[in-house]
Design a protein around this motif. Structure first.
Motif, PDB file in Angstrom:
ATOM      1  N   ALA A 111      23.134 -58.703 -12.318  1.00 27.85           N
ATOM      2  CA  ALA A 111      22.447 -57.859 -11.661  1.00 27.85           C
ATOM      3  C   ALA A 111      22.214 -56.473 -11.675  1.00 27.85           C
ATOM      4  O   ALA A 111      21.270 -56.004 -11.814  1.00 27.85           O
ATOM      5  CB  ALA A 111      22.759 -57.781 -10.491  1.00 27.85           C
TER       6      ALA A 111
ATOM      7  N   GLU B 192      22.629 -65.057  -4.333  1.00 21.52           N
ATOM      8  CA  GLU B 192      23.564 -65.438  -5.485  1.00 21.52           C
ATOM      9  C   GLU B 192      24.746 -66.231  -4.747  1.00 21.52           C
ATOM     10  O   GLU B 192      24.611 -67.697  -4.566  1.00 21.52           O
ATOM     11  CB  GLU B 192      24.239 -64.982  -6.164  1.00 21.52           C
ATOM     12  CG  GLU B 192      24.763 -65.557  -8.125  1.00 21.52           C
ATOM     13  CD  GLU B 192      23.036 -65.991  -8.402  1.00 21.52           C
ATOM     14  OE1 GLU B 192      21.541 -65.089  -7.998  1.00 21.52           O
ATOM     15  OE2 GLU B 192      23.398 -66.760  -9.949  1.00 21.52           O
ATOM     16  N   THR B 193      25.437 -65.974  -3.851  1.00 22.06           N
ATOM     17  CA  THR B 193      26.627 -66.529  -3.403  1.00 22.06           C
ATOM     18  C   THR B 193      26.802 -67.679  -2.483  1.00 22.06           C
ATOM     19  O   THR B 193      27.499 -68.233  -3.123  1.00 22.06           O
ATOM     20  CB  THR B 193      27.668 -65.330  -2.813  1.00 22.06           C
ATOM     21  OG1 THR B 193      26.976 -65.063  -1.574  1.00 22.06           O
ATOM     22  CG2 THR B 193      28.019 -64.533  -4.462  1.00 22.06           C
TER      23      THR B 193
ATOM     24  N   CYS C  17      24.332 -58.855  -1.495  1.00 27.71           N
ATOM     25  CA  CYS C  17      23.853 -58.429  -1.918  1.00 27.71           C
ATOM     26  C   CYS C  17      23.173 -56.906  -1.508  1.00 27.71           C
ATOM     27  O   CYS C  17      22.653 -55.293  -2.352  1.00 27.71           O
ATOM     28  CB  CYS C  17      23.749 -58.582  -3.761  1.00 27.71           C
ATOM     29  SG  CYS C  17      25.274 -59.155  -4.445  1.00 27.71           S
TER      30      CYS C  17
ATOM     31  N   CYS D 281      20.359 -58.360  -5.959  1.00 32.77           N
ATOM     32  CA  CYS D 281      21.105 -59.837  -5.851  1.00 32.77           C
ATOM     33  C   CYS D 281      20.297 -60.775  -7.535  1.00 32.77           C
ATOM     34  O   CYS D 281      19.077 -60.602  -7.187  1.00 32.77           O
ATOM     35  CB  CYS D 281      21.008 -60.658  -4.513  1.00 32.77           C
ATOM     36  SG  CYS D 281      22.981 -61.860  -5.327  1.00 32.77           S
ATOM     37  N   ASP D 282      21.320 -60.928  -8.265  1.00 35.85           N
ATOM     38  CA  ASP D 282      20.599 -61.547 -10.105  1.00 35.85           C
ATOM     39  C   ASP D 282      18.772 -62.379  -9.999  1.00 35.85           C
ATOM     40  O   ASP D 282      18.524 -61.322  -9.852  1.00 35.85           O
ATOM     41  CB  ASP D 282      21.384 -62.982 -10.127  1.00 35.85           C
ATOM     42  CG  ASP D 282      22.712 -62.363 -10.097  1.00 35.85           C
ATOM     43  OD1 ASP D 282      23.320 -61.379  -9.486  1.00 35.85           O
ATOM     44  OD2 ASP D 282      23.279 -63.411 -10.846  1.00 35.85           O
TER      45      ASP D 282
ATOM     46  N   HIS E 159      25.477 -54.783  -5.356  1.00 37.98           N
ATOM     47  CA  HIS E 159      25.561 -55.940  -6.171  1.00 37.98           C
ATOM     48  C   HIS E 159      27.391 -55.838  -6.894  1.00 37.98           C
ATOM     49  O   HIS E 159      27.313 -54.628  -6.999  1.00 37.98           O
ATOM     50  CB  HIS E 159      24.220 -57.089  -7.101  1.00 37.98           C
ATOM     51  CG  HIS E 159      23.875 -54.923  -7.645  1.00 37.98           C
ATOM     52  ND1 HIS E 159      25.147 -54.968  -9.343  1.00 37.98           N
ATOM     53  CD2 HIS E 159      22.239 -54.479  -7.714  1.00 37.98           C
ATOM     54  CE1 HIS E 159      24.119 -53.862  -9.731  1.00 37.98           C
ATOM     55  NE2 HIS E 159      22.897 -53.286  -9.340  1.00 37.98           N
ATOM     56  N   CYS E 160      27.030 -56.904  -7.514  1.00 40.43           N
ATOM     57  CA  CYS E 160      28.502 -56.877  -8.230  1.00 40.43           C
ATOM     58  C   CYS E 160      28.236 -55.516  -8.846  1.00 40.43           C
ATOM     59  O   CYS E 160      27.362 -55.187 -10.072  1.00 40.43           O
ATOM     60  CB  CYS E 160      28.819 -57.987  -9.386  1.00 40.43           C
ATOM     61  SG  CYS E 160      28.386 -59.794  -8.471  1.00 40.43           S
TER      62      CYS E 160
HETATM   63 FE1  FES Z   1      24.749 -60.463  -5.460  1.00 40.10          FE
HETATM   64 FE2  FES Z   1      26.525 -60.383  -8.174  1.00 40.10          FE
HETATM   65  S1  FES Z   1      26.241 -61.853  -6.519  1.00 40.10           S
HETATM   66  S2  FES Z   1      24.764 -59.993  -7.269  1.00 40.10           S
END
Ligand code: FES
Length: 571
Positions: free
Chosen positions: A200, A86-87, A54, A122-123, A193-194
């Protein structure tokens, strides 16, 4: 600000051997001498990493920031910190949020930096950087990486919240393995990001709502050229912030936090918002507690129609007027006089904003859903509180009594959830223990447990789920999270047994385990710590010092700040 007052003068303005060393080793990068002559040094704190997809475009953003800094007469220096993807990061990125905040805090304080730009995406990269910067409190400006463009698959728009739906459809044989894999590339098709209102995006909204970014930071897509423009303008602005001595603590007042809570309610933001905002408040010294989230959310309906509470994506929010347009809709309730990084108030920043699409941003009078925000429930099952997000829940389950089906930890859940003999029906309440801050450790995002396959095939789409863990901001369902105290800290959630009756009443803010006090006392006597307590390394430090979710899950010794002074400054 006078040149002599710049922090960096204590390095680059020094005479003698120390000054020689400070300057000479910068000159090996090809930097001319006049760069050190009284110019504000701007740190660009970069969470770029190919392991944080992200944030993988952040080197480009950093170049734009540098241009802006140079245009305003500053001297930009980019530095890396640990990045939390995050992933990929195991066991959970949240385990390392506090570690990164330490990296950021010490990196800023220890170096010749007068102002800092935080590149977050990312988050956890957002709260960790903001927390660390708060503990130093120099002029600070945040740039988010921006959301991905929405995905497209089989003629439909898709985003991260669809992962949960695809998983169910895949389990039920409604989509094939090949289709499942094809959807991956169709969903994550651009940088950023998502694209939904996951954690995020919620964090990007949070920093704009707190006044820590330039207007529209939250929603400009990562792939949109205007994200680079925002970065360049931010680079220009941070230099002026240094001259104005506009530090974080001048912006992060109690009013800013109240604004953030109200705006989070209007967007249907992630439950992770609670835990991160509490931790940030703890660092900057603003008195904020978990009940404030309920109090300031209560009157706010859902005004933004974005998944998972609604139907659309972050880019749609931008095209519809962005966060300034939403904030303007809320002008009768928010603190319009809260100061922001551009030196203007929130009200001034949003005065000219317009809503271009009422399918995305509603009026206060005709909201998308009447109930939004974060509800804090308390009772003998969560004496210090637990949270639920009504906009992502089934209204019919917000008041529900059911028999507990208990999973002792995530491995127990994984082993038994699809056991055909599992005694569970649609009215049961799933309870997952030992996924809290200490127990997991790191408070995993597993609270929205997938339902058992045998109920999915019957058409059951939601059930009440309770845990001491967290949920992905992209997740949904009637999910009670952050139960405090957690099982591993001796909380009553650790004492729940199969068949116990649990009563959830989100409207009346209660969560009750219908077991007598005397029975609970006797179960407590027999309770034993079942989770591994680590004896070395960072995880040991974390488990020893992490606080409970209702306090923000920061480590006790990290609360507050130590300012920007360096304790000893001779080599
Ligand atoms: Fe990085 Fe969703 S995985 S913001």
């Amino acid at each position: 600000m006078e040149k002599s007052k710049l922090r960096s003068t204590n390095w680059f303005g020094r005479k003698g051997k120390d000054g020689f060393i400070y300057r000479a080793w910068m000159k090996n990068q090809g930097i001319p001498a006049d760069m050190f002559e009284g110019k504000p040094v701007i740190g660009i704190c970069n969470t770029w990493s190919e392991l944080t997809p992200c944030n993988a475009h952040f080197r480009d953003l950093a170049e734009s920031v540098k241009k802006g800094v140079l245009e305003s007469g500053g001297f930009p220096v980019e530095f890396p910190v640990m990045s939390l993807g995050e992933t990929l990061i195991k066991p959970t990125a949240m385990l390392y949020r506090n570690l990164v905040s330490m990296d950021v805090e010490e990196s800023i304080r220890a170096n010749p930096i007068d102002g800092v730009v935080l590149l977050c995406g990312c988050d956890k990269t957002t709260p960790s950087l903001v927390m660390g910067a708060c503990s130093v409190d120099i002029p600070t400006l945040v740039i988010s990486g921006g959301p991905m463009l929405k995905g497209h698959w089989k003629g439909k728009d898709i985003g991260t919240s669809d992962v949960w739906r695809f998983d169910v459809a895949h389990k039920l044989g409604q989509i094939s393995n090949e289709e499942f894999i094809e959807a991956e590339a169709c969903m994550a098709r651009t940088q950023g990001h998502c694209a939904v209102m996951g954690t995020a995006s919620t964090m990007a909204v949070m920093v704009e709502a707190l006044g820590l970014s330039l207007p529209n930071n939250a929603s400009i897509p990562a792939a949109d050229a205007r994200r680079k423009v925002l970065s360049q303008l931010s680079g220009r602005r941070i230099v002026d912030m240094v001259k104005e001595e506009l530090t974080l603590s001048k912006i992060l007042t109690r009013k800013a936090f109240e604004n953030a809570i109200m705006i989070n309610a209007a967007i249907g933001g992630s439950t992770n918002f609670v835990i991160h905002l509490l931790a940030i408040a703890g660092r900057i010294g603003v008195d904020l507690n978990i009940d404030d989230f309920d109090e300031f959310s209560q009157r706010i309906p859902l005004l933004v129609n974005i998944q998972p509470s609604g139907e659309n994506y972050m880019e749609d929010l931008y095209y519809s007027g962005g966060l300034p347009a939403l904030i303007k809709e809320m002008k009768s309730i928010i603190h319009n006089d809260a100061l922001t990084v551009n030196g203007k108030t929130m009200g001034e920043n949003c005065a000219r904003a317009e809503v271009y699409d009422r399918n995305i941003i509603s009026t206060m009078q005709e909201p998308f859903k009447p109930e939004s925000g974060i509800v804090v429930v308390k009772g003998n099952l969560a004496p210090n509180g637990a949270v639920i997000k009504p906009s992502a829940a089934s209204p019919s389950l917000l008041k529900h009594t059911g028999k507990a089906v208990v999973f002792e930890n995530i491995e127990d859940y994984q082993a038994r959830i699809d056991d055909p003999n599992l005694a569970i029906d649609a009215n049961s309440i799933m309870v997952l223990k030992n996924v809290g801050p200490k127990g997991y450790p790191g408070m995993a995002e597993v609270g929205n447990m997938a339902l058992p396959k045998k109920l999915l095939v019957q058409g059951v789409t939601d059930m009440v789920r309770i845990s001491d863990g967290r949920m992905s901001g992209t997740g949904f369902g009637t999910v009670v999270l952050h139960v405090s105290p957690e099982a591993a800290a001796g909380g009553n959630i650790g004492l729940v047994q199969n068949g116990d009756l649990i009563n959830l009443d989100a409207h009346n803010r209660t969560l009750h385990l219908e077991v007598s006090d005397s029975e609970l006392a006797s179960r407590k006597k027999a309770w034993k710590q079942s989770e591994k307590m680590h004896s070395r390394g960072y995880v040991h430090l974390y488990q020893t010092h992490v606080e409970q979710a209702h306090l923000g899950a920061d480590m006790d010794f990290l609360k507050g700040g130590s300012g920007s002074m360096v304790s000893r400054d001779s080599h």
